[in-house]
Design an enzyme around this catalytic site. Structure first.
Site, short mmCIF file in Angstrom:
data_model
loop_
_atom_site.label_atom_id
_atom_site.label_comp_id
_atom_site.label_asym_id
_atom_site.label_seq_id
_atom_site.Cartn_x
_atom_site.Cartn_y
_atom_site.Cartn_z
N CYS A 1 0.98 -1.18 -0.04
CA CYS A 1 -0.08 0.10 -0.18
C CYS A 1 0.81 1.32 -0.02
O CYS A 1 0.16 2.51 -0.12
CB CYS A 1 -0.90 0.11 1.07
N LYS B 1 4.75 3.33 6.74
CA LYS B 1 5.83 2.43 6.05
C LYS B 1 7.01 2.96 5.17
O LYS B 1 7.93 2.63 5.03
CB LYS B 1 4.88 1.41 5.22
#
Ligand code: GFB
Length: 333
Positions: free
Chosen positions: A132, A163
């Site tokens: 993602c 992330k």
């Protein structure tokens, strides 16, 4: 297939690294951060086949969102290598419902563990991201270079930002301090140890539970969120763990590496497959009040394939094994 059978399947299919070993695991102390999660526990199972010592830390020992606790643990445990599989994860609804927790927890875990590894002089670190991180409308299949080339998918931008920060921290520490820190980006994972709670889970375990409960109740239909047209790529968690060990040993460079199966299915196709495995024969109904999320998320598997790794567990066999695990461990909850 029960858990043991899944383990047996993994052992039979584990790929031998064809690349030169850049980091030998022999005799090393490897800390699997997040060992209780689906991916962390799969990494522990996979590392059990190696000649290394596996280190773990429960949250009561080290809450990785707290810098002092993360640093104290790493200084005390002195691992040679770290696999950062610790994360706050969830499906599309959990991601958009708890943006603060998904951003803060994942940012802190990444920053604290990576910095602790640098300070303590950990020889190798593998940071685990997620597919993602890529732009919502990235060209498919998504190559690693697509990172930061466009706007993120709004339902998971909080998680994605955290992330991306983790990936960039590894890259920055490699550049500034010469740390051998690498990053891997797994696609949507599933398998034993998954979360089957309908409010927070990803789609595959949710569909298994829904099909199972609809069949048990003799219901005429089961409900699928969104339009059913989004396409997703799925990888069995044991395949992912195998790929991570492969990279730990044989990869040492700044760019992150996609870890996927290279194939995707629509949510409707996945639902039919799951219904077939479970034996639910009723209707599949869409709830379009729920979000679709990104229309398609298929990563290019070319970089990892070129290194000599490919997945071994097909989607149908993997779903069958996961359903067996669900029946044994989670169905009654
Ligand atoms: O797996 P999922 O929750 O997350 O949803 P993402 C994938 C697709 O399945 C979406 C649909 O189009 C959902 O609307 N879907 C259909 C369902 N029925 C259901 C259901 O019962 N439950 C769920 N959960 N989905 C996540 C990100 O995105 O993927 C995370 O939010 C992470 O950040 C993860 O990257 C791997 O694939 O859309």
């Amino acid at each position: 297939m029960d858990h043991t059978a899944t383990d047996r399947l993994r052992r039979m299919t584990t790929s031998a690294p064809e690349r030169p070993v850049l980091f030998s695991l022999a005799g090393k102390r490897v800390w699997v951060a997040g060992h209780r999660g689906m991916l962390g526990s799969a990494v522990v199972r996979r590392l059990a086949a190696e000649d290394c010592e596996i280190l773990t830390a429960d949250r009561s020992v080290a809450d990785l969102r707290r810098q002092d606790e993360a640093e104290a643990f790493v200084a005390r445990a002195r691992p040679d290598a770290i696999v950062v599989a610790a994360a706050k994860v969830g499906g599309i609804l959990a991601n958009s419902t708890y943006p603060g927790a998904f951003l803060y927890d994942n940012l802190m875990i990444a920053a604290n563990v990576i910095e602790a590894a640098r300070r303590t002089g950990v020889a190798k670190l593998l940071y685990v991201g997620s597919s993602c991180i890529y732009p919502k409308l990235a060209a498919q299949p998504i190559v690693e270079e697509a990172l930061l080339s466009g706007p993120l998918e709004p339902t998971n931008e909080w998680y994605a930002v955290a992330k991306i920060a983790g990936i960039k921290l590894c890259e920055a520490y490699r550049r500034e301090y010469g740390c051998d820190f690498i990053s891997a980006m797994p696609t949507n994972l599933y398998g034993p140890g998954d979360n089957f709670d309908l409010a927070s889970s990803h789609v595959l375990p949710a569909l298994l539970r829904k099909a199972h409960e609809a069949k048990r109740a003799g219901a005429a239909e089961m409900v699928v969120w969104g339009t059913g047209t989004p396409r997703r790529e799925f990888l069995h968690v044991d395949d992912c763990a195998d790929a991570l060990v492969f990279l730990l040993r044989g990869y040492s460079d700044a760019p992150h590496v996609n870890v996927g199966s290279g194939e995707d299915v629509s949510i409707l196709e996945l639902t039919r497959l799951v219904a077939g495995v479970v034996g639910f024969e009723g209707a599949i109904v869409q709830d379009t009040s729920k979000p679709d999320g990104t229309p398609r998320k298929l990563m290019s598997a070319a970089r990892l394939r070129a290194m000599g790794w490919s997945p071994r567990i097909g989607l149908e066999a993997g779903v069958l094994g996961t359903y067996g695990w669900f029946l044994k461990h989670a169905a009654a909850r």
